[in-house]
Scaffold this motif. Structure first.
Motif, short mmCIF file in Angstrom:
data_model
loop_
_atom_site.label_atom_id
_atom_site.label_comp_id
_atom_site.label_asym_id
_atom_site.label_seq_id
_atom_site.Cartn_x
_atom_site.Cartn_y
_atom_site.Cartn_z
N THR A 132 68.63 56.07 47.63
CA THR A 132 68.48 56.79 46.59
C THR A 132 68.21 58.37 47.09
OG1 THR A 132 66.31 56.04 46.16
CG2 THR A 132 67.98 54.76 45.25
N LYS A 133 67.98 59.29 45.68
CA LYS A 133 67.69 60.35 45.95
C LYS A 133 68.15 61.42 47.13
CE LYS A 133 63.43 58.95 43.66
NZ LYS A 133 62.10 58.91 43.61
N ALA A 140 61.01 54.32 44.00
CA ALA A 140 62.31 54.41 44.92
C ALA A 140 63.58 54.58 44.22
CB ALA A 140 62.27 52.81 45.63
N GLY A 141 63.21 54.81 42.80
CA GLY A 141 64.32 55.22 41.95
C GLY A 141 65.50 54.04 41.42
N PRO A 165 64.17 55.34 49.09
CA PRO A 165 64.11 56.69 48.51
C PRO A 165 64.42 57.66 49.82
CG PRO A 165 62.06 56.12 48.31
CD PRO A 165 62.74 54.71 48.85
#
Length: 179
Positions: free
Chosen positions: A115-116, A171-172, A86
């Motif tokens: 991610t994100k 962490a998505g 993330p």
């Protein structure tokens, strides 16, 4: 899917519960048959586990003996291991590298998924730095809620390709899967 003493097996006739000793792992291809006539249970029985082409495993964190390394099989027959990191917190390069080792040793192809990205103004710089550092590994920057990078991942996880997601809690991974 493995539930304590049962494997949930998808067959041409639908899902069945099957017992096996030892139990297969998630991703194993198995053959199943009816229980013996004198069996104390009515579940199907795993009669064979077919050869694996990849094994995603780690040292078992619940191992009770310090002098023996017990291996925990996470999944088998995986083609692509997506390591999720993330960008809404500090990126742990050491963690990514450890997870890359696990992915490479499994026999699958690793992929780093950041991610994100919508929560980090330096996401492009981080992506570029990791791409230069992690030679031979594709790095994809995503923001699942906005659709960024999702088409790239869909292309890689095409029909006939089995993927697994690795990453810390938060962490998505679920958001990415849902996208």
């Amino acid at each position: 899917r493995i539930d304590r003493i049962l494997a949930r097996v998808i067959t041409i006739d639908g899902e069945v519960a099957a017992r096996g000793f030892p139990l297969p792992a998630v991703g194993d291809w198995v053959t199943v048959g009816p229980p013996a006539d004198d069996a104390e249970f009515s579940d199907m029985v795993v009669t064979d586990v077919l050869p694996r082409w990849s094994v995603l495993e780690r040292l078992d964190p619940l191992s009770s003996r310090q002098d023996v390394d017990t291996v925990q099989v996470l999944a088998t027959n995986i083609d692509l291991v997506m390591i999720c990191a993330p960008l809404d917190r500090e990126v742990s390069i050491a963690r990514i590298e450890r997870e890359l080792v696990v992915a490479w040793e499994s026999g699958a192809t690793p992929l780093v998924v950041l991610t994100k990205a919508d929560r980090n103004p330096t996401s492009e710089l981080i992506t570029r730095d990791l791409t230069e550092r992690l030679i031979g590994v594709q790095v994809i920057c995503t923001a699942a809620t906005r659709g960024l990078g999702i088409d790239e991942i869909r292309t890689l996880v095409a029909p006939g390709v089995t993927g697994a997601l690795l990453g810390a809690s938060g962490a998505g991974k679920s958001t990415l899967t849902n996208a």
